[in-house]
Design an enzyme around this catalytic site. Structure first.
Site, PDB file in Angstrom:
ATOM      1  N   VAL A  88       0.716  -1.197  -0.206  1.00 57.03           N
ATOM      2  CA  VAL A  88      -0.095   0.016   0.364  1.00 57.03           C
ATOM      3  C   VAL A  88       1.070   1.192   0.296  1.00 57.03           C
ATOM      4  O   VAL A  88       1.552   0.812   0.685  1.00 57.03           O
ATOM      5  CB  VAL A  88      -1.167  -0.203   1.079  1.00 57.03           C
ATOM      6  CG1 VAL A  88      -1.684   0.816   1.089  1.00 57.03           C
ATOM      7  CG2 VAL A  88      -1.624  -0.984   1.154  1.00 57.03           C
ATOM      8  N   CYS A  89       0.259   2.045  -1.011  1.00 58.92           N
ATOM      9  CA  CYS A  89       1.125   3.262  -0.923  1.00 58.92           C
ATOM     10  C   CYS A  89       0.402   4.462  -0.701  1.00 58.92           C
ATOM     11  O   CYS A  89      -0.510   5.178  -1.634  1.00 58.92           O
ATOM     12  CB  CYS A  89       2.144   3.231  -2.246  1.00 58.92           C
ATOM     13  SG  CYS A  89       3.184   5.168  -2.413  1.00 58.92           S
ATOM     14  N   ILE A  90       0.054   5.029   0.426  1.00 57.75           N
ATOM     15  CA  ILE A  90      -0.229   6.293   0.529  1.00 57.75           C
ATOM     16  C   ILE A  90       0.267   7.213   1.366  1.00 57.75           C
ATOM     17  O   ILE A  90       0.398   6.506   2.311  1.00 57.75           O
ATOM     18  CB  ILE A  90      -1.662   6.180   1.689  1.00 57.75           C
ATOM     19  CG1 ILE A  90      -1.732   5.054   2.649  1.00 57.75           C
ATOM     20  CG2 ILE A  90      -2.439   5.486   0.617  1.00 57.75           C
ATOM     21  CD1 ILE A  90      -2.700   4.253   3.303  1.00 57.75           C
TER      22      ILE A  90
END
Length: 262
Positions: A181-183
């Site tokens: 996940v890339c946030i």
């Protein structure tokens, strides 16, 4: 009548280290560092050691100097050290604090579940690896999905963020093809070297598992196509949202339902 003088005390030659320590005491105990000063290296007591003059007796039997500190480390009266180096001891305390914090968060989530996800430990003996089940938010393409993911916390949590990885296959602009996940909320704290994110948008120690999961659920409902981790998914989401992108997401939703409780 002249005052009668007492017997003259014998003079004793002090070694360099002893002379410097006597000056240290005469000066009110000001702790200074000076290099050199004779055979014994530094000529002032180290702050954490206290006075360092050895006992020595003059020929008349009068004691000179003063006793060594009652404890090996710390100021007089301080609690005994654990024997670890300062950096190792700090790391151990940080790890104990992070484990306590994670245990509290887990107990709170079990006591008061939050709608949209559930969380637990992968291994009951490891507080730093969690498994979460995310329910696809309603009125989105992910509705009805049951997506499994892992959270891996660093030993110095909450100073640094955990890593999140979807185990269930998912097609999303902000989840790379390996499931990572890339946030913003999971990015290392501080300034963004590319200038895209503000420091307050990145990781902050006030974040908890609950705030992380709420952000991820919001990400499913509203992808960020401007900073994608999966470029192909981002392109389809912008150009063919109701076509190829929708078909791939629907396939992931069906697969997640089939494998949710394996």
């Amino acid at each position: 009548m002249a005052a009668r003088k007492g017997p003259r005390l014998p003079r004793v030659r002090l070694r360099t280290a002893e002379r410097s320590a006597v000056k240290f005491l005469a000066g009110g105990g000001r702790r200074r560092w000076r290099r050199g000063g004779g055979r014994h290296g530094a000529t002032a007591a180290r702050p954490w050691q206290g006075p360092c003059v050895l006992w020595r007796r003059a020929p008349c039997g009068r004691a000179e100097g003063h006793s060594p500190p009652p404890r090996a480390l710390g100021a007089p009266g301080a609690a005994p050290s654990s024997g670890l180096a300062p950096r190792a001891e700090r790391g151990r305390m940080t790890e104990l604090q992070s484990a306590l914090l994670l245990r509290r968060q887990l107990a709170e989530l079990n006591k008061n579940p939050v709608e949209g996800f559930s969380a637990g430990l992968i291994d009951d003996n490891d507080l730093y690896r969690w498994e979460v089940l995310i329910i696809g938010p309603p009125d989105t393409l992910y509705e009805g999905g049951v997506f499994k993911a892992h959270l891996t916390f660093p030993k110095d949590y909450p100073l640094r963020p955990p890593k999140m990885k979807f185990i269930t296959e998912i097609w999303h602009p902000n989840v790379d093809k390996n499931g990572d996940v890339c946030i913003s909320i999971l990015h290392e704290p501080g300034e963004d070297k590319y200038g895209y994110e503000k420091p307050e948008e990145r990781w902050l120690p006030i974040h908890t598992v609950e705030t992380i999961m709420i952000s991820v659920i919001s990400m499913l409902a509203d992808p960020n196509g401007d900073s994608p981790a999966n470029v192909d998914a981002a392109k389809e989401w912008r150009e063919d949202r109701n076509g190829e992108f929708k078909r791939k997401v629907a396939r992931c939703v069906r697969k997640s339902q089939e494998t949710a409780f394996e």
